[in-house]
Enzyme design. Structure first.
Site, PDB file in Angstrom:
ATOM      1  N   ASP A  38       0.861  -1.177   0.000  1.00  0.00           N
ATOM      2  CA  ASP A  38       0.000   0.000   0.000  1.00  0.00           C
ATOM      3  C   ASP A  38       0.901   1.233   0.000  1.00  0.00           C
ATOM      4  OD1 ASP A  38      -3.267   0.175   0.990  1.00  0.00           O
ATOM      5  OD2 ASP A  38      -2.118   2.039   0.862  1.00  0.00           O
ATOM      6  N   ASP A  64       4.079   2.548  -3.931  1.00  0.00           N
ATOM      7  CA  ASP A  64       3.160   3.345  -4.745  1.00  0.00           C
ATOM      8  C   ASP A  64       3.132   2.670  -6.116  1.00  0.00           C
ATOM      9  OD1 ASP A  64       1.928   5.189  -6.398  1.00  0.00           O
ATOM     10  OD2 ASP A  64       2.819   6.917  -5.384  1.00  0.00           O
ATOM     11  N   TYR A 157     -12.799   7.966 -13.291  1.00  0.00           N
ATOM     12  CA  TYR A 157     -12.695   6.706 -12.542  1.00  0.00           C
ATOM     13  C   TYR A 157     -13.268   5.559 -13.366  1.00  0.00           C
ATOM     14  CZ  TYR A 157     -14.041   3.328  -8.882  1.00  0.00           C
ATOM     15  OH  TYR A 157     -14.224   2.187  -8.131  1.00  0.00           O
ATOM     16  N   LYS A 161     -11.460   2.196 -15.166  1.00  0.00           N
ATOM     17  CA  LYS A 161     -11.874   0.831 -14.804  1.00  0.00           C
ATOM     18  C   LYS A 161     -12.427   0.089 -16.028  1.00  0.00           C
ATOM     19  CE  LYS A 161     -11.341   0.634 -10.161  1.00  0.00           C
ATOM     20  NZ  LYS A 161     -10.687  -0.446  -9.415  1.00  0.00           N
ATOM     21  N   THR A 208     -29.453  16.862   2.933  1.00  0.00           N
ATOM     22  CA  THR A 208     -30.331  15.744   3.268  1.00  0.00           C
ATOM     23  C   THR A 208     -29.639  14.904   4.335  1.00  0.00           C
ATOM     24  OG1 THR A 208     -31.535  13.849   2.369  1.00  0.00           O
ATOM     25  CG2 THR A 208     -29.460  14.378   1.291  1.00  0.00           C
TER      26      THR A 208
HETATM   27  N1  LIG Z   1     -15.802   1.475  -1.910  1.00  0.00           N
HETATM   28  C1  LIG Z   1     -16.763   1.123  -2.754  1.00  0.00           C
HETATM   29  O1  LIG Z   1     -17.960   1.249  -2.456  1.00  0.00           O
HETATM   30  C2  LIG Z   1     -16.395   0.535  -4.110  1.00  0.00           C
HETATM   31  C3  LIG Z   1     -17.395   0.342  -5.069  1.00  0.00           C
HETATM   32  C4  LIG Z   1     -17.039  -0.238  -6.287  1.00  0.00           C
HETATM   33  C5  LIG Z   1     -15.735  -0.635  -6.515  1.00  0.00           C
HETATM   34  N2  LIG Z   1     -14.794  -0.409  -5.561  1.00  0.00           N
HETATM   35  C6  LIG Z   1     -13.433  -0.856  -5.836  1.00  0.00           C
HETATM   36  O2  LIG Z   1     -13.042  -1.697  -4.756  1.00  0.00           O
HETATM   37  C7  LIG Z   1     -11.647  -1.542  -4.488  1.00  0.00           C
HETATM   38  C8  LIG Z   1     -11.444  -1.245  -3.012  1.00  0.00           C
HETATM   39  O3  LIG Z   1     -12.155  -0.080  -2.651  1.00  0.00           O
HETATM   40  P1  LIG Z   1     -12.253   0.358  -1.119  1.00  0.00           P
HETATM   41  O4  LIG Z   1     -13.011   1.639  -1.096  1.00  0.00           O
HETATM   42  O5  LIG Z   1     -12.751  -0.778  -0.289  1.00  0.00           O
HETATM   43  O6  LIG Z   1     -10.748   0.670  -0.795  1.00  0.00           O
HETATM   44  P2  LIG Z   1      -9.748  -0.097   0.215  1.00  0.00           P
HETATM   45  O7  LIG Z   1     -10.200   0.156   1.609  1.00  0.00           O
HETATM   46  O8  LIG Z   1      -9.587  -1.490  -0.224  1.00  0.00           O
HETATM   47  O9  LIG Z   1      -8.401   0.724   0.021  1.00  0.00           O
HETATM   48  C9  LIG Z   1      -7.716   0.866  -1.170  1.00  0.00           C
HETATM   49  C10 LIG Z   1      -6.266   1.075  -0.829  1.00  0.00           C
HETATM   50  O10 LIG Z   1      -5.545   1.451  -2.017  1.00  0.00           O
HETATM   51  C11 LIG Z   1      -4.443   2.201  -1.564  1.00  0.00           C
HETATM   52  N3  LIG Z   1      -3.852   2.947  -2.673  1.00  0.00           N
HETATM   53  C12 LIG Z   1      -4.339   4.039  -3.299  1.00  0.00           C
HETATM   54  N4  LIG Z   1      -3.474   4.480  -4.220  1.00  0.00           N
HETATM   55  C13 LIG Z   1      -2.407   3.631  -4.195  1.00  0.00           C
HETATM   56  C14 LIG Z   1      -1.179   3.582  -4.902  1.00  0.00           C
HETATM   57  N5  LIG Z   1      -0.863   4.500  -5.819  1.00  0.00           N
HETATM   58  N6  LIG Z   1      -0.305   2.578  -4.620  1.00  0.00           N
HETATM   59  C15 LIG Z   1      -0.605   1.651  -3.673  1.00  0.00           C
HETATM   60  N7  LIG Z   1      -1.760   1.673  -2.958  1.00  0.00           N
HETATM   61  C16 LIG Z   1      -2.645   2.650  -3.206  1.00  0.00           C
HETATM   62  C17 LIG Z   1      -5.037   3.126  -0.503  1.00  0.00           C
HETATM   63  O11 LIG Z   1      -4.042   3.671   0.340  1.00  0.00           O
HETATM   64  C18 LIG Z   1      -5.993   2.163   0.221  1.00  0.00           C
HETATM   65  O12 LIG Z   1      -5.382   1.583   1.361  1.00  0.00           O
HETATM   66  C19 LIG Z   1     -11.150  -0.467  -5.453  1.00  0.00           C
HETATM   67  O13 LIG Z   1     -10.513  -1.069  -6.557  1.00  0.00           O
HETATM   68  C20 LIG Z   1     -12.405   0.270  -5.885  1.00  0.00           C
HETATM   69  O14 LIG Z   1     -12.300   0.815  -7.164  1.00  0.00           O
HETATM   70  C21 LIG Z   1     -15.078   0.166  -4.380  1.00  0.00           C
END
Ligand SMILES: NC(=O)c1ccc[n+]([C@@H]2O[C@H](COP(=O)([O-])OP(=O)(O)OC[C@H]3O[C@@H](n4cnc5c(N)ncnc54)[C@H](O)[C@@H]3O)[C@@H](O)[C@H]2O)c1
Length: 261
Positions: A38, A64, A157, A161, A208
């Site tokens: 991470d 990163d 975004y 994706k 809201t």
């Molecule tokens: N949160 C949602 O409701 C949701 C909905 C649809 C899809 N997703 C997808 O699910 C996945 C997880 O989402 P989440 O919200 O649970 O996040 P998560 O809690 O799993 O965290 C994502 C992590 O990515 C790390 N990160 C960001 N940029 C980075 C980089 N450049 N290098 C290394 N690490 C990096 C962040 O520090 C974070 O710890 C993502 O791929 C997201 O697109 C999430």
């Protein structure tokens, strides 16, 4: 539940605090050996603590994924620790502040693609030689149902994706002969703490309440509830497991039946 992942070496990019940490918990409970990475030191440390508490052998890398050299160094560390890599889960992501294409800067969209698309490809490129050697490996790219269920204000975004969804299919085709499966998991909004905080902020901006927006989101699903990060992690673990040995190039939607793909 035993899914046949015991002893497998799994890299997870992006380990918290939503889906990432659930992936760590799920893989650790299955007895997998973990390589955690991470860009956020706090999230990485929390995930490492969790893996240790669950008794999982693991290594950590503050990486990163915008930096290819760091991705390669992570893979080298993983091989030094465990000698092999069987599973790569690409979870790390970046989302831009909501804006239409007209109002957004192209730089913001590029920054998002640099993580979601190019960062994921950097990780795959770095891990590919080891995955090929494993002979029976898999990649799971975490995506979003937003690639189909379009929103006015998250074009950067979802475009990043959508490109990843295409490449998931492309790489499945290319890597199949190496015994590497490549699939995508497409969550809808996940009912976790990060979303609750995000929704509360939006509710305040819109004048809201969290409850109103939350009820609207649940109402859009067929099942009447939102998937949790643990539900989505289960789908990732299934695709990573031998039970999915004949599945590649697929997109598995985990959104309570909101969008029919
Ligand atoms: N949160 C949602 O409701 C949701 C909905 C649809 C899809 N997703 C997808 O699910 C996945 C997880 O989402 P989440 O919200 O649970 O996040 P998560 O809690 O799993 O965290 C994502 C992590 O990515 C790390 N990160 C960001 N940029 C980075 C980089 N450049 N290098 C290394 N690490 C990096 C962040 O520090 C974070 O710890 C993502 O791929 C997201 O697109 C999430």
């Amino acid at each position: 539940m035993s899914r046949g992942l015991s002893g497998r070496v799994a890299i997870v990019s992006g380990v918290g605090p939503g889906l990432g940490i659930e992936l760590v918990r799920g893989l650790a409970r299955e007895g997998a050996r973990l390589v955690l990475c991470d860009v956020d030191a706090n999230n990485l440390e929390a995930a490492g603590r969790e893996a240790a508490q669950l008794g999982a052998a693991h290594v950590e890398g503050l990486v990163d994924i915008r930096d290819g050299a760091r991705c390669e160094a992570l893979v080298a560390n993983a091989l030094a620790a465990f000698g092999r890599i069987d599973v790569l889960v690409n979870d790390a992501f970046l989302a831009e502040a909501p804006a239409t294409f007209e109002d957004a800067s192209l730089g913001d969209w590029q920054a998002v693609a640099d993580v979601n698309l190019w960062g994921t490809l950097r990780m795959i490129k770095a891990a590919l030689p080891a995955l090929k050697r494993a002979g029976d490996a898999c990649i799971v790219n975490v995506n979003t149902h937003g690639v189909e269920r379009l929103d006015r204000e998250f074009g950067g975004y979802t475009a990043s994706k959508a490109a990843l969804a295409h490449l998931t299919r492309h790489l499945a085709r290319e890597f199949g002969p190496f015994g590497i499966r490549v699939n995508g998991v497409h969550p809808g909004p996940m009912d976790g703490e990060p979303r609750r905080r995000h929704l509360a902020t939006i509710a305040a901006e819109l004048g809201t309440s969290f409850e109103v927006l939350d009820a609207e989101a649940r109402g859009r699903t067929s099942l009447g509830f939102l998937a949790t990060p643990a539900d989505v992690a289960d789908a990732v673990l299934f695709l990573a497991s031998p039970a999915a040995r004949a599945i590649t190039g697929q997109a598995l939607y985990v959104d309570g039946g909101e969008w029919f793909h």
